[in-house]
Scaffold this motif. Structure first.
Motif, PDB file in Angstrom:
ATOM      1  N   MET A  54     -13.839   1.461   2.293  1.00  0.00           N
ATOM      2  CA  MET A  54     -14.226   1.767   3.666  1.00  0.00           C
ATOM      3  C   MET A  54     -15.219   2.920   3.729  1.00  0.00           C
ATOM      4  SD  MET A  54     -12.651  -0.282   5.825  1.00  0.00           S
ATOM      5  CE  MET A  54     -12.572   0.593   7.386  1.00  0.00           C
ATOM      6  N   LEU A  55     -15.166   3.828   2.750  1.00  0.00           N
ATOM      7  CA  LEU A  55     -16.044   4.991   2.749  1.00  0.00           C
ATOM      8  C   LEU A  55     -17.451   4.689   2.243  1.00  0.00           C
ATOM      9  CD1 LEU A  55     -13.700   7.775   1.314  1.00  0.00           C
ATOM     10  CD2 LEU A  55     -14.451   7.516   3.683  1.00  0.00           C
ATOM     11  N   GLU A  56     -17.596   3.656   1.435  1.00  0.00           N
ATOM     12  CA  GLU A  56     -18.866   3.395   0.735  1.00  0.00           C
ATOM     13  C   GLU A  56     -20.090   3.401   1.646  1.00  0.00           C
ATOM     14  OE1 GLU A  56     -18.235  -0.163  -1.466  1.00  0.00           O
ATOM     15  OE2 GLU A  56     -17.170   0.847  -3.104  1.00  0.00           O
ATOM     16  N   PRO A  57     -20.058   2.755   2.825  1.00  0.00           N
ATOM     17  CA  PRO A  57     -21.269   2.767   3.673  1.00  0.00           C
ATOM     18  C   PRO A  57     -21.650   4.158   4.170  1.00  0.00           C
ATOM     19  CG  PRO A  57     -19.730   1.051   4.353  1.00  0.00           C
ATOM     20  CD  PRO A  57     -18.993   1.925   3.399  1.00  0.00           C
ATOM     21  N   PHE A  58     -20.660   5.068   4.215  1.00  0.00           N
ATOM     22  CA  PHE A  58     -20.918   6.395   4.781  1.00  0.00           C
ATOM     23  C   PHE A  58     -21.245   7.435   3.715  1.00  0.00           C
ATOM     24  CE2 PHE A  58     -17.730   4.158   7.357  1.00  0.00           C
ATOM     25  CZ  PHE A  58     -18.476   4.008   8.513  1.00  0.00           C
ATOM     26  N   LEU A  59     -21.151   7.057   2.450  1.00  0.00           N
ATOM     27  CA  LEU A  59     -21.415   7.988   1.363  1.00  0.00           C
ATOM     28  C   LEU A  59     -22.785   7.742   0.721  1.00  0.00           C
ATOM     29  CD1 LEU A  59     -17.925   8.056  -0.372  1.00  0.00           C
ATOM     30  CD2 LEU A  59     -18.960   9.867   1.005  1.00  0.00           C
ATOM     31  N   LYS A  60     -23.413   6.639   1.051  1.00  0.00           N
ATOM     32  CA  LYS A  60     -24.710   6.322   0.452  1.00  0.00           C
ATOM     33  C   LYS A  60     -25.781   7.222   1.039  1.00  0.00           C
ATOM     34  CE  LYS A  60     -23.590   1.491  -0.509  1.00  0.00           C
ATOM     35  NZ  LYS A  60     -23.897   0.075  -0.223  1.00  0.00           N
ATOM     36  N   PHE A  66       0.803  -1.214   0.000  1.00  0.00           N
ATOM     37  CA  PHE A  66       0.000   0.000   0.000  1.00  0.00           C
ATOM     38  C   PHE A  66       0.841   1.272   0.000  1.00  0.00           C
ATOM     39  CE2 PHE A  66      -3.045  -2.882   2.398  1.00  0.00           C
ATOM     40  CZ  PHE A  66      -3.818  -3.140   1.273  1.00  0.00           C
ATOM     41  N   THR A  67       2.168   1.161  -0.047  1.00  0.00           N
ATOM     42  CA  THR A  67       3.012   2.354   0.043  1.00  0.00           C
ATOM     43  C   THR A  67       4.341   2.132  -0.666  1.00  0.00           C
ATOM     44  OG1 THR A  67       4.035   3.940   1.589  1.00  0.00           O
ATOM     45  CG2 THR A  67       4.020   1.614   2.248  1.00  0.00           C
ATOM     46  N   SER A  68       4.927   3.220  -1.120  1.00  0.00           N
ATOM     47  CA  SER A  68       6.261   3.130  -1.713  1.00  0.00           C
ATOM     48  C   SER A  68       7.300   3.880  -0.874  1.00  0.00           C
ATOM     49  CB  SER A  68       6.258   3.707  -3.137  1.00  0.00           C
ATOM     50  OG  SER A  68       5.829   5.058  -3.127  1.00  0.00           O
ATOM     51  N   ASP A  69       6.835   4.734   0.036  1.00  0.00           N
ATOM     52  CA  ASP A  69       7.777   5.516   0.845  1.00  0.00           C
ATOM     53  C   ASP A  69       7.634   5.262   2.340  1.00  0.00           C
ATOM     54  OD1 ASP A  69       5.438   6.810   1.498  1.00  0.00           O
ATOM     55  OD2 ASP A  69       6.043   8.780   0.756  1.00  0.00           O
ATOM     56  N   GLY A  70       6.796   4.313   2.729  1.00  0.00           N
ATOM     57  CA  GLY A  70       6.670   3.954   4.134  1.00  0.00           C
ATOM     58  C   GLY A  70       5.636   4.745   4.910  1.00  0.00           C
ATOM     59  N   ILE A  71       5.057   5.772   4.297  1.00  0.00           N
ATOM     60  CA  ILE A  71       4.098   6.599   5.041  1.00  0.00           C
ATOM     61  C   ILE A  71       2.881   6.996   4.212  1.00  0.00           C
ATOM     62  CG2 ILE A  71       5.374   8.748   4.531  1.00  0.00           C
ATOM     63  CD1 ILE A  71       4.487   9.736   7.329  1.00  0.00           C
ATOM     64  N   HIS A  72       3.088   7.325   2.933  1.00  0.00           N
ATOM     65  CA  HIS A  72       1.972   7.763   2.091  1.00  0.00           C
ATOM     66  C   HIS A  72       1.378   6.580   1.325  1.00  0.00           C
ATOM     67  CE1 HIS A  72       4.319  11.584   2.552  1.00  0.00           C
ATOM     68  NE2 HIS A  72       3.105  11.964   2.911  1.00  0.00           N
ATOM     69  N   LEU A  73       0.087   6.665   1.073  1.00  0.00           N
ATOM     70  CA  LEU A  73      -0.583   5.577   0.369  1.00  0.00           C
ATOM     71  C   LEU A  73      -0.369   5.656  -1.132  1.00  0.00           C
ATOM     72  CD1 LEU A  73      -4.052   5.393   2.187  1.00  0.00           C
ATOM     73  CD2 LEU A  73      -1.955   4.099   2.666  1.00  0.00           C
ATOM     74  N   ASN A  74      -0.328   4.489  -1.767  1.00  0.00           N
ATOM     75  CA  ASN A  74      -0.348   4.421  -3.224  1.00  0.00           C
ATOM     76  C   ASN A  74      -1.791   4.187  -3.684  1.00  0.00           C
ATOM     77  OD1 ASN A  74      -0.896   1.702  -2.732  1.00  0.00           O
ATOM     78  ND2 ASN A  74       1.191   1.034  -3.198  1.00  0.00           N
ATOM     79  N   ALA A  75      -1.968   3.919  -4.966  1.00  0.00           N
ATOM     80  CA  ALA A  75      -3.315   3.738  -5.501  1.00  0.00           C
ATOM     81  C   ALA A  75      -4.052   2.593  -4.818  1.00  0.00           C
ATOM     82  CB  ALA A  75      -3.239   3.496  -7.014  1.00  0.00           C
ATOM     83  N   GLU A  76      -3.353   1.498  -4.540  1.00  0.00           N
ATOM     84  CA  GLU A  76      -3.998   0.352  -3.896  1.00  0.00           C
ATOM     85  C   GLU A  76      -4.523   0.726  -2.517  1.00  0.00           C
ATOM     86  OE1 GLU A  76      -4.671  -2.648  -5.228  1.00  0.00           O
ATOM     87  OE2 GLU A  76      -3.912  -1.758  -7.085  1.00  0.00           O
ATOM     88  N   GLY A  77      -3.759   1.532  -1.819  1.00  0.00           N
ATOM     89  CA  GLY A  77      -4.196   1.973  -0.497  1.00  0.00           C
ATOM     90  C   GLY A  77      -5.450   2.827  -0.564  1.00  0.00           C
ATOM     91  N   TYR A  78      -5.510   3.718  -1.549  1.00  0.00           N
ATOM     92  CA  TYR A  78      -6.692   4.574  -1.679  1.00  0.00           C
ATOM     93  C   TYR A  78      -7.920   3.782  -2.136  1.00  0.00           C
ATOM     94  CZ  TYR A  78      -4.129   8.846  -0.691  1.00  0.00           C
ATOM     95  OH  TYR A  78      -3.408   9.829  -0.061  1.00  0.00           O
ATOM     96  N   LEU A  79      -7.714   2.707  -2.871  1.00  0.00           N
ATOM     97  CA  LEU A  79      -8.850   1.860  -3.236  1.00  0.00           C
ATOM     98  C   LEU A  79      -9.450   1.180  -2.003  1.00  0.00           C
ATOM     99  CD1 LEU A  79      -7.622   0.241  -6.584  1.00  0.00           C
ATOM    100  CD2 LEU A  79      -9.290   2.089  -6.283  1.00  0.00           C
ATOM    101  N   VAL A  80      -8.591   0.796  -1.067  1.00  0.00           N
ATOM    102  CA  VAL A  80      -9.083   0.253   0.197  1.00  0.00           C
ATOM    103  C   VAL A  80      -9.856   1.337   0.950  1.00  0.00           C
ATOM    104  CG1 VAL A  80      -8.411  -0.671   2.455  1.00  0.00           C
ATOM    105  CG2 VAL A  80      -7.243  -1.454   0.390  1.00  0.00           C
ATOM    106  N   TRP A  81      -9.322   2.549   0.943  1.00  0.00           N
ATOM    107  CA  TRP A  81      -9.980   3.680   1.600  1.00  0.00           C
ATOM    108  C   TRP A  81     -11.374   3.891   0.993  1.00  0.00           C
ATOM    109  CZ3 TRP A  81      -6.498   8.239   3.403  1.00  0.00           C
ATOM    110  CH2 TRP A  81      -7.223   9.113   4.224  1.00  0.00           C
ATOM    111  N   ARG A  82     -11.466   3.847  -0.326  1.00  0.00           N
ATOM    112  CA  ARG A  82     -12.753   4.029  -0.989  1.00  0.00           C
ATOM    113  C   ARG A  82     -13.768   2.988  -0.514  1.00  0.00           C
ATOM    114  NH1 ARG A  82     -13.157   3.310  -7.401  1.00  0.00           N
ATOM    115  NH2 ARG A  82     -12.727   1.171  -6.768  1.00  0.00           N
TER     116      ARG A  82
END
Length: 233
Positions: free
Chosen positions: A227-233, A209-225
């Motif tokens: 997690m958000l789905e139940p709260f955006l409906k 989920f990261t290339s620099d040890g702290i910030h998310l890459n695209a895969e990490g943000y897809l997981v975030w998305r």
């Protein structure tokens, strides 16, 4: 005496060579001069001033926090088109910095605010108690003038010191998140435990989920998305 002088010259030559190598690795002198003239503080001021000049977007969904927020295209990631989606993340921001930016947030009269901030407070060695008190003040102020707004507290994300030394221990991240969960309970707001979905068995931010040890890459943000789905409906 002469031997000491020669040794000193040799050491200085090695040091100069090492500095020159580092400059080249960073991108050359132009890049170094650019970084000196575009510090994190100046970039922070630039982004904050831009937010203040943009038009108000009533009933917006606001993503608020630090670089984890800034480095994502939230409208495109969430696919929301019926209401404005605003990115109010600034690299390097801390809990107290976000609190100082609340007047700009409140003018949008947001319908939802997703809050993710705190890792930079740990980077600056603030105590758990200090971070908790500042976070409570932030939540209290954020909810003060808009009781219909729904606030969501998102966990501070773990880091991966094996991939790159970050300077924060994941035990500290866990402790802060325990306190954020308690704040969420106290104020009856949802707590989104994103950290649990991104952590490997060793307690690190999973390398995929990261290339620099702290910030998310695209895969990490897809997981975030997800997690958000139940709260955006």
């Amino acid at each position: 005496m002469r031997r000491t002088l020669i040794l000193s010259l040799l050491l200085n030559s090695v040091l100069a060579g090492a500095i020159g190598y580092m400059v080249i690795r960073l991108g050359g002198l132009k890049y170094v001069f650019y970084k000196l003239n575009h510090s994190e503080a100046s970039l922070y001021t630039h982004r904050a001033s831009l937010f203040n000049r943009l038009p108000a977007e009533k009933n917006a969904i606001v993503f608020l926090g630090d670089s984890q927020i800034e480095q994502c295209e939230w409208r495109e990631l969430t696919g929301i088109t019926n209401v404005p989606v605003l990115n109010r993340g600034i690299t390097g921001d801390r809990v107290e910095g976000v609190r100082n930016r609340l007047p700009e947030i409140k003018r949008h009269q947001p319908s939802k605010v997703f809050l993710c901030v705190g890792i930079n407070n740990l980077l600056f060695d603030q105590s758990y108690t200090d971070i908790e008190l500042k976070y409570r003040d932030l939540v209290k102020d954020l909810r003060a003038d808009n009781r219909s707004m729904q606030l969501y507290i998102i966990s501070v994300l773990p880091v991966n010191n094996e991939l790159k030394s970050i300077g924060v221990k994941n035990e500290a991240v866990v402790e802060v998140n325990n306190r954020l969960q308690q704040i969420a309970r106290n104020y009856a707001v949802p707590y989104i435990d994103l950290a649990a979905e991104l952590t490997d068995p060793a307690g690190n931010l999973a390398q995929r989920f990261t290339s620099d040890g702290i910030h998310l890459n695209a895969e990490g943000y897809l997981v975030w998305r997800k997690m958000l789905e139940p709260f955006l409906k």
